[in-house]
Design an enzyme around this catalytic site. Sequence first.
Site, PDB file in Angstrom:
ATOM      1  CB  CYS A 198      27.099  30.894  40.109  1.00 51.17           C
ATOM      2  SG  CYS A 198      28.827  31.212  39.763  1.00 51.17           S
TER       3      CYS A 198
ATOM      4  CG  HIS B 119      26.444  32.016  44.029  1.00 46.37           C
ATOM      5  ND1 HIS B 119      27.372  31.007  44.126  1.00 46.37           N
ATOM      6  CD2 HIS B 119      26.925  32.887  43.093  1.00 46.37           C
ATOM      7  CE1 HIS B 119      28.375  31.257  43.288  1.00 46.37           C
ATOM      8  NE2 HIS B 119      28.123  32.395  42.652  1.00 46.37           N
TER       9      HIS B 119
ATOM     10  CG  ASN C 137      31.927  32.252  42.813  1.00 45.45           C
ATOM     11  OD1 ASN C 137      31.383  31.154  42.909  1.00 45.45           O
ATOM     12  ND2 ASN C 137      31.523  33.185  41.958  1.00 45.45           N
TER      13      ASN C 137
HETATM   14  O1  UT7 Z   1      29.299  34.081  40.520  1.00 51.95           O
HETATM   15  C1  UT7 Z   1      28.922  34.374  39.231  1.00 51.95           C
HETATM   16  C2  UT7 Z   1      28.519  35.774  39.019  1.00 51.95           C
HETATM   17  N1  UT7 Z   1      29.599  36.668  39.236  1.00 51.95           N
HETATM   18  C3  UT7 Z   1      29.450  37.692  40.032  1.00 51.95           C
HETATM   19  O2  UT7 Z   1      28.406  37.819  40.623  1.00 51.95           O
HETATM   20  C4  UT7 Z   1      30.550  38.712  40.106  1.00 51.95           C
HETATM   21  C5  UT7 Z   1      29.989  40.084  39.877  1.00 51.95           C
HETATM   22  N2  UT7 Z   1      30.988  41.132  39.835  1.00 51.95           N
HETATM   23  C6  UT7 Z   1      31.683  41.499  40.928  1.00 51.95           C
HETATM   24  O3  UT7 Z   1      31.580  40.908  41.989  1.00 51.95           O
HETATM   25  C7  UT7 Z   1      32.559  42.723  40.828  1.00 51.95           C
HETATM   26  O4  UT7 Z   1      32.275  43.399  39.630  1.00 51.95           O
HETATM   27  C8  UT7 Z   1      34.073  42.414  40.900  1.00 51.95           C
HETATM   28  C9  UT7 Z   1      34.444  41.942  42.299  1.00 51.95           C
HETATM   29  C10 UT7 Z   1      34.452  41.364  39.880  1.00 51.95           C
HETATM   30  C11 UT7 Z   1      34.867  43.698  40.642  1.00 51.95           C
HETATM   31  O5  UT7 Z   1      34.492  44.705  41.579  1.00 51.95           O
HETATM   32  P1  UT7 Z   1      34.080  46.166  41.065  1.00 51.95           P
HETATM   33  O6  UT7 Z   1      33.795  46.961  42.262  1.00 51.95           O
HETATM   34  O7  UT7 Z   1      32.993  45.989  40.061  1.00 51.95           O
HETATM   35  O8  UT7 Z   1      35.402  46.667  40.426  1.00 51.95           O
HETATM   36  P2  UT7 Z   1      35.643  47.191  38.934  1.00 51.95           P
HETATM   37  O9  UT7 Z   1      35.625  46.051  37.982  1.00 51.95           O
HETATM   38  O10 UT7 Z   1      34.735  48.344  38.677  1.00 51.95           O
HETATM   39  O11 UT7 Z   1      37.121  47.741  39.062  1.00 51.95           O
HETATM   40  C12 UT7 Z   1      37.426  48.888  39.862  1.00 51.95           C
HETATM   41  C13 UT7 Z   1      38.920  49.114  39.802  1.00 51.95           C
HETATM   42  C14 UT7 Z   1      39.470  49.121  38.390  1.00 51.95           C
HETATM   43  O12 UT7 Z   1      40.523  50.064  38.333  1.00 51.95           O
HETATM   44  P3  UT7 Z   1      40.264  51.523  37.694  1.00 51.95           P
HETATM   45  O13 UT7 Z   1      39.804  51.280  36.291  1.00 51.95           O
HETATM   46  O14 UT7 Z   1      39.205  52.156  38.553  1.00 51.95           O
HETATM   47  O15 UT7 Z   1      41.601  52.166  37.806  1.00 51.95           O
HETATM   48  C15 UT7 Z   1      40.073  47.755  38.237  1.00 51.95           C
HETATM   49  O16 UT7 Z   1      41.095  47.687  37.299  1.00 51.95           O
HETATM   50  O17 UT7 Z   1      39.592  48.059  40.492  1.00 51.95           O
HETATM   51  C16 UT7 Z   1      40.583  47.504  39.629  1.00 51.95           C
HETATM   52  N3  UT7 Z   1      40.728  46.089  39.941  1.00 51.95           N
HETATM   53  C17 UT7 Z   1      41.553  45.645  40.903  1.00 51.95           C
HETATM   54  N4  UT7 Z   1      42.404  46.276  41.729  1.00 51.95           N
HETATM   55  C18 UT7 Z   1      43.113  45.526  42.612  1.00 51.95           C
HETATM   56  C19 UT7 Z   1      40.082  45.034  39.388  1.00 51.95           C
HETATM   57  N5  UT7 Z   1      40.483  43.900  39.979  1.00 51.95           N
HETATM   58  C20 UT7 Z   1      41.401  44.245  40.912  1.00 51.95           C
HETATM   59  C21 UT7 Z   1      42.163  43.519  41.845  1.00 51.95           C
HETATM   60  N6  UT7 Z   1      42.996  44.196  42.677  1.00 51.95           N
HETATM   61  N7  UT7 Z   1      42.082  42.171  41.962  1.00 51.95           N
END
Ligand code: UT7
Length: 332
Positions: A115, A255, A285
């Site tokens: 990225c 980004h 993204n």
């Molecule tokens: O561009 C390159 C670099 N990449 C980035 O900068 C991305 C960095 N990371 C992020 O943007 C975030 O970590 C994500 C958007 C990928 C995820 O958001 P988050 O707030 O960190 O969510 P999480 O991974 O902590 O997940 C929270 C909950 C989980 O459920 P439980 O364990 O709390 O029951 C996940 O299973 O959300 C759940 N979850 C979803 N729910 C509905 C994960 N993906 C989804 C989804 N829809 N698509």
Amino acid sequence: MKKIHAAITGIQGYVPDYILDNKELEELVDTNDEWIVTRTGIKERRILKGKKGSSDLGAEAIKGLLNKTNTSAEEIDLIICATVTPDMLFPSTACLIADKIGAENICAFDISAACSGFLYALTTASKFIESGSYKKVIVVGCDKMSSIVDYTDRTTCVLFGDGAGAVLLEPNTDGLGIMDYILKSDGSGGEFLKMKAGGSLHPASHETVDAREHFVYQDGQPVFKKAVKSMADVSEEIMQKNNLSSDDIAWLVPHQANKRIIDATSRRMGVGDEKVMLNIERYGNTTAGTIPLCLWDWEDQLKKGDNLILAAFGGGFTWGSIYLKWAYDSKK
Ligand code: UT7
């Protein structure tokens, strides 16, 4: 002799027509529009259908750029392509693009910095201009992320889209163009965001395909934490290094991985939302495509002399920022 800066003298984006919205994703995986919008800011992304690769995205952007800037393919000295979704491991996507746009016998190569790829490529390209070696250089960021996204994995498939953006770089002796850059990496972060197989360590095999190792793997939270800190740190660092206050900044061009990461960066810089380019809701993204796609979307609002801070964070880990003075008033 006046110092030569590398200035962007034209910008063009390309996104495919097909729109994959959150509603359609709700039918593919257990997700919902509310989760995607509040956690990421994304509403829809573009998908390149058919037997086409990243070079097709990049070539479309460059054809538009050449047309718009009245430049012929023969005039181009160098093409640098930033991508993590090359058409194939080799030849490079830059070579394939050069062929598609009819640029023969030119220098062409790829840069792999995920990225942050566009920032790495733009900085590299600027050196060829500043040294006086080349007069017309194209930097293109293009990624067909849909080719490496697992549409059964809800944690990644909602994030990415396909797209490309290209800029023309030319020498400028009026103090406009790329003023400064900071580029960083931390390979220990590689384990959190990667494609596990398909390289020399784990070549493609039945096992790697069965284990779904040819898709993007991301452990979101550690990436998020590092991204928030690094993108804000590096943006603040380049401002301090160049004695820039928030009032001096016309635009932050971040980004587009997650709106929350962008908000944290603009807050640290003291830059209001009205100065932040944000199109993540429409494209998601697009990896190396996000920053040039923002510049393309905002081109008609950019004025000669505007101070822009470009900032990115991505796989590697890689991150960085570029400070540039925009070199022309909108041609639209
Ligand atoms: O561009 C390159 C670099 N990449 C980035 O900068 C991305 C960095 N990371 C992020 O943007 C975030 O970590 C994500 C958007 C990928 C995820 O958001 P988050 O707030 O960190 O969510 P999480 O991974 O902590 O997940 C929270 C909950 C989980 O459920 P439980 O364990 O709390 O029951 C996940 O299973 O959300 C759940 N979850 C979803 N729910 C509905 C994960 N993906 C989804 C989804 N829809 N698509």
